[in-house]
Design a protein around this motif. Structure first.
Motif, PDB file in Angstrom:
ATOM      1  N   THR A   2       0.767  -1.224   0.123  1.00 35.59           N
ATOM      2  CA  THR A   2       0.078  -0.008   0.033  1.00 35.59           C
ATOM      3  C   THR A   2       0.912   1.260   0.036  1.00 35.59           C
ATOM      4  O   THR A   2       2.085   1.236   0.369  1.00 35.59           O
ATOM      5  N   MET A   3       0.183   2.254  -0.381  1.00 37.14           N
ATOM      6  CA  MET A   3       0.956   3.661  -0.339  1.00 37.14           C
ATOM      7  C   MET A   3       1.412   4.046   0.906  1.00 37.14           C
ATOM      8  O   MET A   3       2.427   4.517   1.081  1.00 37.14           O
ATOM      9  N   ASP A   4       0.828   3.643   2.084  1.00 31.46           N
ATOM     10  CA  ASP A   4       1.137   4.131   3.345  1.00 31.46           C
ATOM     11  C   ASP A   4       2.472   3.408   3.658  1.00 31.46           C
ATOM     12  O   ASP A   4       3.310   4.100   4.334  1.00 31.46           O
ATOM     13  N   TRP A   5       2.906   2.007   3.413  1.00 34.65           N
ATOM     14  CA  TRP A   5       3.911   1.598   3.377  1.00 34.65           C
ATOM     15  C   TRP A   5       5.119   2.088   2.706  1.00 34.65           C
ATOM     16  O   TRP A   5       6.278   2.449   3.225  1.00 34.65           O
ATOM     17  N   ILE A   6       4.664   2.584   1.365  1.00 40.99           N
ATOM     18  CA  ILE A   6       5.752   3.244   0.620  1.00 40.99           C
ATOM     19  C   ILE A   6       6.147   4.597   1.134  1.00 40.99           C
ATOM     20  O   ILE A   6       7.377   4.835   1.159  1.00 40.99           O
ATOM     21  N   GLN A   7       5.315   5.358   1.652  1.00 39.17           N
ATOM     22  CA  GLN A   7       5.560   6.615   2.249  1.00 39.17           C
ATOM     23  C   GLN A   7       6.233   6.326   3.615  1.00 39.17           C
ATOM     24  O   GLN A   7       7.155   7.236   3.803  1.00 39.17           O
ATOM     25  N   ALA A   8       6.050   5.344   4.269  1.00 42.20           N
ATOM     26  CA  ALA A   8       6.594   5.025   5.684  1.00 42.20           C
ATOM     27  C   ALA A   8       8.175   4.851   5.308  1.00 42.20           C
ATOM     28  O   ALA A   8       8.903   5.277   6.063  1.00 42.20           O
ATOM     29  N   ILE A   9       8.336   3.842   4.065  1.00 47.57           N
ATOM     30  CA  ILE A   9       9.780   3.632   4.082  1.00 47.57           C
ATOM     31  C   ILE A   9      10.496   4.942   3.190  1.00 47.57           C
ATOM     32  O   ILE A   9      11.892   4.966   3.634  1.00 47.57           O
ATOM     33  N   CYS A  42      16.241   3.625   0.316  1.00 49.82           N
ATOM     34  CA  CYS A  42      16.105   4.375  -1.014  1.00 49.82           C
ATOM     35  C   CYS A  42      15.701   3.343  -2.411  1.00 49.82           C
ATOM     36  O   CYS A  42      14.947   3.922  -3.361  1.00 49.82           O
ATOM     37  N   ALA A  43      16.462   2.379  -2.277  1.00 45.72           N
ATOM     38  CA  ALA A  43      16.589   1.443  -3.360  1.00 45.72           C
ATOM     39  C   ALA A  43      15.228   0.966  -3.733  1.00 45.72           C
ATOM     40  O   ALA A  43      14.443   1.062  -4.744  1.00 45.72           O
ATOM     41  N   PHE A  44      14.395   0.591  -2.656  1.00 48.17           N
ATOM     42  CA  PHE A  44      13.174   0.093  -2.750  1.00 48.17           C
ATOM     43  C   PHE A  44      12.064   1.173  -3.118  1.00 48.17           C
ATOM     44  O   PHE A  44      11.239   1.073  -3.945  1.00 48.17           O
ATOM     45  N   SER A  45      12.231   2.429  -2.769  1.00 48.26           N
ATOM     46  CA  SER A  45      11.565   3.646  -3.111  1.00 48.26           C
ATOM     47  C   SER A  45      11.461   3.778  -4.630  1.00 48.26           C
ATOM     48  O   SER A  45      10.759   3.993  -5.134  1.00 48.26           O
ATOM     49  N   PHE A  46      12.846   3.826  -4.865  1.00 52.57           N
ATOM     50  CA  PHE A  46      12.877   4.077  -6.263  1.00 52.57           C
ATOM     51  C   PHE A  46      12.529   3.167  -7.146  1.00 52.57           C
ATOM     52  O   PHE A  46      11.945   3.125  -8.472  1.00 52.57           O
ATOM     53  N   LEU A 154      19.854  17.907  -8.819  1.00 51.60           N
ATOM     54  CA  LEU A 154      19.269  16.920 -10.078  1.00 51.60           C
ATOM     55  C   LEU A 154      18.247  16.063  -9.261  1.00 51.60           C
ATOM     56  O   LEU A 154      17.417  15.728  -9.933  1.00 51.60           O
ATOM     57  N   SER A 155      18.768  15.393  -8.184  1.00 49.85           N
ATOM     58  CA  SER A 155      17.756  14.387  -7.659  1.00 49.85           C
ATOM     59  C   SER A 155      16.657  14.839  -6.993  1.00 49.85           C
ATOM     60  O   SER A 155      15.609  14.377  -7.250  1.00 49.85           O
ATOM     61  N   THR A 156      16.591  16.215  -6.343  1.00 49.80           N
ATOM     62  CA  THR A 156      15.629  16.765  -6.080  1.00 49.80           C
ATOM     63  C   THR A 156      14.630  16.991  -7.254  1.00 49.80           C
ATOM     64  O   THR A 156      13.307  16.810  -7.040  1.00 49.80           O
ATOM     65  N   ALA A 157      15.056  17.524  -8.211  1.00 44.86           N
ATOM     66  CA  ALA A 157      14.122  17.532  -9.306  1.00 44.86           C
ATOM     67  C   ALA A 157      13.517  16.562  -9.819  1.00 44.86           C
ATOM     68  O   ALA A 157      12.494  16.399 -10.044  1.00 44.86           O
ATOM     69  N   LEU A 158      14.428  15.285  -9.684  1.00 43.31           N
ATOM     70  CA  LEU A 158      13.845  13.896 -10.040  1.00 43.31           C
ATOM     71  C   LEU A 158      12.691  13.534  -9.343  1.00 43.31           C
ATOM     72  O   LEU A 158      11.670  12.923  -9.583  1.00 43.31           O
ATOM     73  N   CYS A 159      12.869  13.714  -8.070  1.00 42.08           N
ATOM     74  CA  CYS A 159      11.918  13.373  -7.015  1.00 42.08           C
ATOM     75  C   CYS A 159      10.560  14.165  -7.056  1.00 42.08           C
ATOM     76  O   CYS A 159       9.482  13.349  -7.251  1.00 42.08           O
ATOM     77  N   ILE A 160      10.759  15.503  -7.368  1.00 37.46           N
ATOM     78  CA  ILE A 160       9.500  16.227  -7.676  1.00 37.46           C
ATOM     79  C   ILE A 160       8.806  15.754  -8.665  1.00 37.46           C
ATOM     80  O   ILE A 160       7.669  15.623  -8.765  1.00 37.46           O
ATOM     81  N   SER A 161       9.658  15.382  -9.983  1.00 38.87           N
ATOM     82  CA  SER A 161       8.899  14.966 -11.151  1.00 38.87           C
ATOM     83  C   SER A 161       8.150  13.827 -11.154  1.00 38.87           C
ATOM     84  O   SER A 161       7.453  13.471 -11.904  1.00 38.87           O
ATOM     85  N   THR A 162       8.716  13.039 -10.186  1.00 37.58           N
ATOM     86  CA  THR A 162       7.964  11.679 -10.107  1.00 37.58           C
ATOM     87  C   THR A 162       7.135  11.331  -8.728  1.00 37.58           C
ATOM     88  O   THR A 162       6.517  10.481  -8.296  1.00 37.58           O
ATOM     89  N   GLY A 163       6.895  12.541  -8.070  1.00 35.52           N
ATOM     90  CA  GLY A 163       5.851  12.668  -7.201  1.00 35.52           C
ATOM     91  C   GLY A 163       6.493  12.084  -5.783  1.00 35.52           C
ATOM     92  O   GLY A 163       5.742  11.847  -4.665  1.00 35.52           O
ATOM     93  N   GLN A 164       7.628  11.915  -5.496  1.00 32.62           N
ATOM     94  CA  GLN A 164       8.113  11.249  -4.345  1.00 32.62           C
ATOM     95  C   GLN A 164       8.706  12.857  -3.449  1.00 32.62           C
ATOM     96  O   GLN A 164       9.810  12.959  -3.240  1.00 32.62           O
ATOM     97  N   TYR A 165       7.687  13.211  -2.896  1.00 35.01           N
ATOM     98  CA  TYR A 165       7.759  14.370  -2.062  1.00 35.01           C
ATOM     99  C   TYR A 165       8.801  14.314  -0.656  1.00 35.01           C
ATOM    100  O   TYR A 165       9.602  15.365  -0.574  1.00 35.01           O
ATOM    101  N   TRP A 166       8.604  13.371  -0.098  1.00 34.52           N
ATOM    102  CA  TRP A 166       9.303  13.046   0.875  1.00 34.52           C
ATOM    103  C   TRP A 166      11.024  12.962   0.420  1.00 34.52           C
ATOM    104  O   TRP A 166      11.841  13.651   1.326  1.00 34.52           O
ATOM    105  N   MET A 167      11.064  12.301  -0.603  1.00 35.36           N
ATOM    106  CA  MET A 167      12.611  12.001  -0.810  1.00 35.36           C
ATOM    107  C   MET A 167      12.980  13.351  -1.434  1.00 35.36           C
ATOM    108  O   MET A 167      14.086  13.698  -1.378  1.00 35.36           O
ATOM    109  N   ALA A 168      12.193  14.169  -2.126  1.00 30.70           N
ATOM    110  CA  ALA A 168      12.665  15.382  -2.575  1.00 30.70           C
ATOM    111  C   ALA A 168      12.967  16.251  -1.472  1.00 30.70           C
ATOM    112  O   ALA A 168      13.993  17.164  -1.562  1.00 30.70           O
TER     113      ALA A 168
END
Length: 196
Positions: A2-9, A42-46, A154-168
């Motif tokens: 679920t999305m909750d687990w992904i966000q928790a990671i 991070c490997a899991f999240s990406f 570059l990684s900040t821009a990447l995370c924003i573009s893929t919707g990974q706001y916690w990672m951004a």
């Protein structure tokens, strides 16, 4: 999953990643242990987001953490408490790193486009800078911080573009930490002799 687990990671990666950078700035060997945990998260999240190069990069981080731990333990014996051990970057390393970045980025961008990566240009360039930056970090080159500033932007821009706001948010914090880290290492650094 679920999305909750992904966000928790992602949140776990952010928390351990912040601790990692603090220990990196202070040049504490425990940083490498956190590098293993953060890299795995991070490997899991990406991977879930189909951002393959960044996923592979974080697996690489886990592997290089072992080398860094060993190298830093040896180098720490040559400095006193509060000093940062530094190594001069050989000209050959700077040249091959530049060639590796250029050719590796081109090849990786092409490969990532072919595999359906969500953001192949950002992913490829950030990945190649990070591969080189991690190696330079393990060698205690002061200039590694410059690579991290660019890679983290570059990684900040990447995370924003893929919707990974916690990672951004994590990568945004990394940019500021890399700027601070550069000046901290420069101010407290002592160059050590080369050891095999």
């Amino acid at each position: 999953m679920t999305m909750d687990w992904i966000q928790a990671i992602e949140i776990f990666a952010m928390v351990t990643g912040i601790a990692y950078v603090v220990l990196e700035i202070l040049q504490k060997n425990a940083m490498w242990v956190l590098g293993i945990l953060t890299g795995a998260a991070c490997a899991f999240s990406f991977g879930v987001q189909h951002v393959w190069a960044s996923m592979g990069l974080n697996i690489y981080y886990v592997a290089v953490s072992v080398l860094g731990f060993i190298r830093w333990k040896k180098d720490a014996q040559q400095v006193t408490e509060g000093e940062i051990h530094l190594r001069l970057i050989p000209a050959g390393v700077a040249v091959w790193s530049t060639v590796l970045f250029l050719l590796g980025s081109l090849a990786l961008i092409g490969l990532l486009r072919a595999t359906g990566d969500s953001a192949p240009v950002l992913d490829g360039m950030a990945t190649m800078l990070s591969v080189i930056g991690t190696w330079w970090l393990a060698q205690s080159y002061l200039q590694q911080w410059m690579l991290w500033i660019v890679a983290d932007i570059l990684s900040t821009a990447l995370c924003i573009s893929t919707g990974q706001y916690w990672m951004a948010l994590l990568y945004t914090l990394y940019v500021g930490s890399a700027i601070y880290g550069y000046f901290h290492w420069k101010r407290h650094g002592k160059y050590v002799t080369s050891q095999a």
